[in-house]
Design an enzyme around this catalytic site. Sequence first.
Site, PDB file in Angstrom:
ATOM      1  N   HIS A 271      69.594  45.835  -1.805  1.00  0.00           N
ATOM      2  CA  HIS A 271      68.808  44.736  -1.176  1.00  0.00           C
ATOM      3  C   HIS A 271      68.272  43.315  -2.048  1.00  0.00           C
ATOM      4  CE1 HIS A 271      64.662  44.979  -0.046  1.00  0.00           C
ATOM      5  NE2 HIS A 271      64.205  44.275  -0.736  1.00  0.00           N
TER       6      HIS A 271
ATOM      7  N   HIS B 282      66.802  39.276  -1.590  1.00  0.00           N
ATOM      8  CA  HIS B 282      66.558  38.199  -1.187  1.00  0.00           C
ATOM      9  C   HIS B 282      67.378  36.631  -1.547  1.00  0.00           C
ATOM     10  CE1 HIS B 282      63.370  40.212   1.168  1.00  0.00           C
ATOM     11  NE2 HIS B 282      63.266  41.232   0.530  1.00  0.00           N
TER      12      HIS B 282
ATOM     13  N   GLN C 297      59.347  38.118   7.385  1.00  0.00           N
ATOM     14  CA  GLN C 297      58.479  37.918   6.587  1.00  0.00           C
ATOM     15  C   GLN C 297      57.197  38.099   6.714  1.00  0.00           C
ATOM     16  OE1 GLN C 297      59.517  37.725   2.274  1.00  0.00           O
ATOM     17  NE2 GLN C 297      57.677  39.118   3.196  1.00  0.00           N
TER      18      GLN C 297
ATOM     19  N   HIS D 173      61.485  46.911   5.034  1.00  0.00           N
ATOM     20  CA  HIS D 173      60.827  46.890   4.221  1.00  0.00           C
ATOM     21  C   HIS D 173      59.453  47.909   4.731  1.00  0.00           C
ATOM     22  CE1 HIS D 173      62.369  43.965   2.925  1.00  0.00           C
ATOM     23  NE2 HIS D 173      61.638  43.716   2.100  1.00  0.00           N
TER      24      HIS D 173
ATOM     25  N   GLU E 119      55.180  49.028   1.198  1.00  0.00           N
ATOM     26  CA  GLU E 119      55.171  48.711   0.050  1.00  0.00           C
ATOM     27  C   GLU E 119      54.605  48.247  -0.532  1.00  0.00           C
ATOM     28  OE1 GLU E 119      57.732  45.087  -2.384  1.00  0.00           O
ATOM     29  OE2 GLU E 119      57.354  44.899  -0.029  1.00  0.00           O
TER      30      GLU E 119
END
Length: 297
Positions: free
Chosen positions: A57, A59, A152, A210, A213
């Site tokens: 994981h 970015h 995102q 995701h 979170e």
Amino acid sequence: MLDLILRNCTLTDGRTGIDIGIEADRIVAVMPNLVATAGETIEAGGQLVTAPFVDAHFHMDSTLSYGLPRINQSGTLLEGIALWGELKPFLTQELLVERALAYCDWAVAKGLLAIRSHVDVCDPRLLAVDALLHVRDKVKPYLDLQLVAFPQDGLLRAPGGLANLIRALDKGVDVVGGIPHFERTMSEGAESVRILCELAAERGLRVDMHCDESDDPMSRHIETLAFHAQRLGMQGRVTGSHLTSMHSMDNYYVSKLIPLMHEAGVAAIANPLINITLQGRHDSYPKRRGMTRVPEL
């Protein structure tokens, strides 16, 4: 005649003086004093030979951007997302490629040879997508880079989120991503999970979302993700990343949730370094650690 022999290796189980024979990219022999010839022989000198490290994981579109455009003052996830939104208008493909390649060099130097990187698809220019597709091709000889189409700013919350994500997949991004807890409502989050799982099933792709979170025990999109993975027969192809809300859920509910994840073949990726930093920021005392339930999972 083998393609490659590694001589005098130490293995992770403690055995030493071991030879490893490789043919057509596969290990075919692991033994001391291997009697064979090879096109190439490497003397390991007793050093450790192990499988490469994997970062499941990452970015890469935001790598090496600390302090741009400013530093996260609250240390929270929500401010971090806002900061990325402030930075996006100033990104260029050239800078994205330069920083990503620099990171890849660092990674390979430390034995990290496989990375799954989420890439933001909410910028209609898809600058980051094009940049990381270029990087993926450039590093292919020495690094397996897998890209996740990541909305995102929310698949349904961001204007054109779904259309941009589909465009990214059409360009060759490998995995379908999502962020249901960032949608405007719980129901919108659940709807985004359904849409994304059906899209992945239709295209034969994997899912890495995701998920939850959050410090909110009522953020339960992992349950929805497991449901759709099971419903669509996607066992073994679906992953929930972060899952930090599980640290605040009661044990009774988790005793139902984890078997559902197991039945659906949903994997979990914990991100301890970032989540023990980001989570629990609104707590006074006791302060939660921000980790999903690793031992139970």
